[in-house]
Structures are given as structure tokens and as C-alpha cells.
Design an enzyme around this catalytic site. Structure first.
Site, PDB file in Angstrom:
ATOM      1  N   ASP A 116       0.488  -1.666   0.622  1.00 53.60           N
ATOM      2  CA  ASP A 116      -0.283   0.427   0.252  1.00 53.60           C
ATOM      3  C   ASP A 116       0.627   1.585   0.310  1.00 53.60           C
ATOM      4  OD1 ASP A 116       0.998  -0.709   2.763  1.00 53.60           O
ATOM      5  OD2 ASP A 116      -0.800   0.121   3.524  1.00 53.60           O
ATOM      6  N   GLU A 140       0.527  -1.522   5.602  1.00 51.61           N
ATOM      7  CA  GLU A 140       0.688  -1.285   6.554  1.00 51.61           C
ATOM      8  C   GLU A 140       1.544   0.873   6.867  1.00 51.61           C
ATOM      9  OE1 GLU A 140       5.027   1.028   8.209  1.00 51.61           O
ATOM     10  OE2 GLU A 140       3.808   1.449   6.314  1.00 51.61           O
TER      11      GLU A 140
HETATM   12 ZN   LIG Z   1       6.722   2.058   4.079  1.00 52.39          ZN
END
Ligand SMILES: [Zn+2]
Length: 419
Positions: free
Chosen positions: A92, A157
Site C-alpha cells: 500500500d 502498513e
Molecule cells: Zn513504507
């Protein structure tokens, strides 16, 4: 750590032969949006799965708490038992954001001056591409390796990893004896340090209360302006707040205290403000604890109240997970650190010093929930370019990363003993 040297050249040659494909793939990942929020890694997972097939790899396992948040796990079984290694990166990105001042479209990858520009190029689609190509370059050597290699490409993340590394850890879906996170380890130059320390985070809110009333009467009756009191607390924070910590030799800047990362208060014109608050994020070092931070914040505000009896102030931790993200550290002489240094020396012609990654990474759930020692960051690019306009990763660094990751795995897993 024994390096299976007779296979190293073959692997490096395979990486070099595919360097153009590797860059095409990195660009394809950049061109496939995965902004978080809102968070949906399906399209980028499809691109990875398709490329893996073209590279002759088995399809990855897709592990997802929700269908739109897939984590991909590739496994390579060595020809003999041995310690297992995880290479990991997230798929992401942050969103582009409003009024982002990009020179070229952030979702249209562009190569200028040897740099791949685009959203997520350095954080961290370049590294993800390099990890997949390293994995593919190792596949023909699998029989010669001792132990297994895992490539774990995580979701979520950028928003705390709830659907990514925390999910994988909570559900015990992956395991390894050591892990390397490919976040960009440069601050001012490429391959600046092997980040054996990853700083943690603690975030909290400071709340100031005053007298909410008709603002026309604020000088007639005794009253406290919450916004003005808040301004005093905020301006004095840097000199008055002491958070106990031990200095770390690899992290000379110590902890970082960012006061006022959020700010709010008041109601509207005509209303004397009875409430104001600001948020603080602190980048923490190994050895600090949530409980000790709480005690330090209590005594800080106690001191402020003693000096100003009219001050009504309190604090509270931010909502999880940002309330406390544990720092991480791997021993400087851990076999993975030794293998990484040797791989970097071979590919770069120099060994980067050991260092500390300023931010938090997926190393936290892997290390603290699964007990996997992690290199918090060793990847291409510069961290300060992440989350901003004109993010780029040098083309050369992406190709170097593929070689480094492949040789790190060979060095750590070691050669299968001859019969
Ligand atoms: Zn990163």
C-alpha cells in the site's frame, strides 16, 4: 554464515539479465494505485501474482482478513533443513493528498535522470519489485539452500498494519527465524545504513479545559480561556516535558517529540472557549515503556498545575495502535545482519554502517508478536522522499536491491552440506 559462492554468480547474472523487466514491474506497481486510506490492495496483488506467474513462480498464498486487504506469501523450500528467512515489504501507499505539488502525475511512473518517479516508488514498490525478482532468481538454486525463504508482501502498513502484519501475526499465519524489511534506509544517500534499530511511536492528546460562556462577558466574570491556556502548554512543552530514555549509540538524535501534530478547540465566534486539545507524537527508542511514558506525562502535568493553579489540564493516550508501537532491535552480530552486510559489500562494493530507522515499520508486529528478529529497514531510496510530492527511487538502487536481497538469502540460509 557460509556463502554458497559457486551459485552466487549465477544468481547475480539472472538478476542482471532481468533488470529491465524488474524496472518495468516496479513501474507497473506504481501505476496500480493502492492508497491507504481508503485501503484496497487487490489490484496491486493481482499485478504481483501475474508477474510471479510470468517468472515461473508458484502462485502465492493470499491471506486476508477482508477480501480487499490481501497479503501475499511466497515460499521457497530449501533442499535441506535450516533457519528460515522472511523478506517483507508492504504494497500500500499513502494517498496523494490534496494540493500535492507533483511535477508529473503521481500514478504515471516516469523515469527522469535515472530515477523512477511516482507514488510509492521509494515507499516501497521499488523494494517489493526487487524482492520478487530476488525470489525468482533464487528459485533455481533452492535445492542447494538450507532452510526456507518466505516473501511476505503485506497490506495496510501505512495505516497501522491491522489488516497486514498484525493480522498475519495475530493469526500465526507466518513464521521465520529472521526477517528483513525493505523500507528505504537512506536519509541523505542511498544504502545509508543497515537499520538494526527501528524506533517506535507513542502518541497522546493533551486536553485543556476553561470556562465556556457568552464571550461578551469574559472580562466581567472570572473565566479561563482554554485556547490561550493550551497555547501556553504547547509552547512550553519542549522545555518542560521530560520523557525518560537511555541514549542509543546508533541513534544520536535520540527521541523525537512532535507537539501539536493535531490541534483543536473552541466552538465558534461568540462562545468563550471551554475546551482545547492538541496531539503529540513521539518517536521512541528501545528500552522505553508505555507505563514509564504515562508516569512521565503525569508528573509533567502535575508540575504545570502547581505553577498555574488556574490551569485545568489532562492527557490521554491516542487510540491504538498509535498509542504505543514498540521499538525494535536486532543484535549487531545476528547472522542475518552479517549476511546482509556481506551481500551489500558484494553488490555495492562497500558495507553500510549499522543504523536506526527513524520511523516504525512492520518489524514491530513481527518481532514483538512472533518473536522474529528483524532488520527494520534495508531498502532502496530515501525515507524523506516518502509521503511527499515527486517521490522517486533511483533505478540503479532497485536493481542493486534485487541482488542484495538474493545474496542475503543465500548467505543467511547457507549452502546445503554436500552428501
Ligand atoms: Zn513504507
Amino acid at each position: 554464515v557460509a556463502e554458497p559462492s559457486r551459485h552466487v554468480d549465477a544468481v547475480l547474472a539472472r538478476v542482471a539479465r532481468r533488470s529491465k523487466d524488474l524496472l518495468d514491474f516496479a513501474a507497473e506497481l506504481v501505476a496500480t494505485p493502492s492508497p491507504n486510506p481508503p485501503g484496497d490492495e487487490r489490484a496491486v496483488a493481482d499485478v504481483i501474482t501475474r508477474r510471479a506467474r510470468d517468472l515461473g513462480l508458484e502462485p502465492p498464498e493470499a491471506l486476508a482478513d477482508r477480501p480487499e486487504r490481501p497479503n501475499l506469501v511466497f515460499r521457497l523450500r530449501g533442499g535441506a533443513p535450516g533457519p528460515s528467512l522472511m523478506l517483507t515489504g508492504h504494497t500500500d501507499t499513502k494517498p496523494v493528498g490534496p494540493d500535492a505539488r507533483w511535477t508529473s502525475d503521481p500514478l504515471t511512473p516516469t523515469i527522469r535522470d535515472g530515477r523512477l518517479y511516482g507514488l510509492g516508488s521509494t515507499d516501497m514498490k521499488g523494494a517489493v519489485a526487487a524482492m520478487l525478482f530476488a525470489f525468482a532468481a533464487l528459485q533455481p538454486e533452492a535445492a542447494h539452500l538450507s532452510g526456507d525463504l518466505l516473501l511476505v508482501l503485506t497490506a495496510d502498513e501505512e495505516m497501522g498494519s491491522r489488516f497486514g502484519a498484525h493480522y498475519l501475526a495475530d493469526e500465526r499465519l507466518v513464521r521465520a527465524d529472521a526477517a528483513l524489511v525493505g523500507e528505504p534506509c537512506g536519509i541523505t544517500h542511498e544504502w545509508e545504513a543497515i537499520d538494526v534499530v527501528g524506533r517506535g511511536v507513542t502518541a497522546f492528546r493533551v486536553i485543556v479545559r476553561g470556562t465556556q460562556m457568552h464571550s461578551s462577558c469574559s472580562d466581567i466574570l472570572p473565566s479561563v480561556n482554554a485556547s490561550v491556556k493550551l497555547a501556553e502548554v504547547l509552547a512550553g512543552l519542549e522545555s518542560s516535558l521530560h520523557l525518560d530514555h537511555r541514549p542509543h549509540p546508533l541513534c544520536p538524535q535520540g527521541i523525537t517529540v512532535n507537539a501539536g501534530v493535531t490541534l483543536g478547540g473552541g466552538v465558534t465566534y461568540g462562545v468563550y472557549p471551554g475546551y482545547a486539545c492538541f496531539g503529540v507524537d513521539v518517536r521512541t527508542l528501545p528500552g522505553m515503556s508505555r507505563a514509564r511514558v504515562a508516569r512521565d506525562l503525569d508528573s509533567w502535568l502535575e508540575g504545570l498545575r502547581e505553577r498555574d493553579p488556574r490551569l485545568q489540564v489532562d492527557w490521554e493516550f491516542a487510540a491504538p495502535p498509535i498509542d504505543w508501537i514498540e521499538p525494535t532491535e536486532i543484535a549487531a552480530d545476528h547472522p542475518l545482519v552479517v549476511a546482509t552486510a556481506a551481500a551489500a559489500q558484494r553488490v555495492l562494493g562497500r558495507t553500510p554502517p549499522l543504523g536506526a530507522f527513524p520511523g516504525a515499520t512492520d518489524a514491530t508486529p513481527l518481532q514483538h508478536k512472533l518473536g522474529i528478529p528483524c532488520i527494520a529497514a534495508f531498502g532502496p531510496g530515501l525515507l524523506p522522499l516518502a509521503h511527499g510530492p515527486d517521490e522517486y527511487v533511483p533505478v540503479e538502487s532497485v536493481v542493486q536491491a534485487a541482488g542484495i536481497y538474493a545474496l542475503t538469502a543465500m548467505g543467511y540460509l547457507g549452502e546445503k552440506p554436500s552428501p
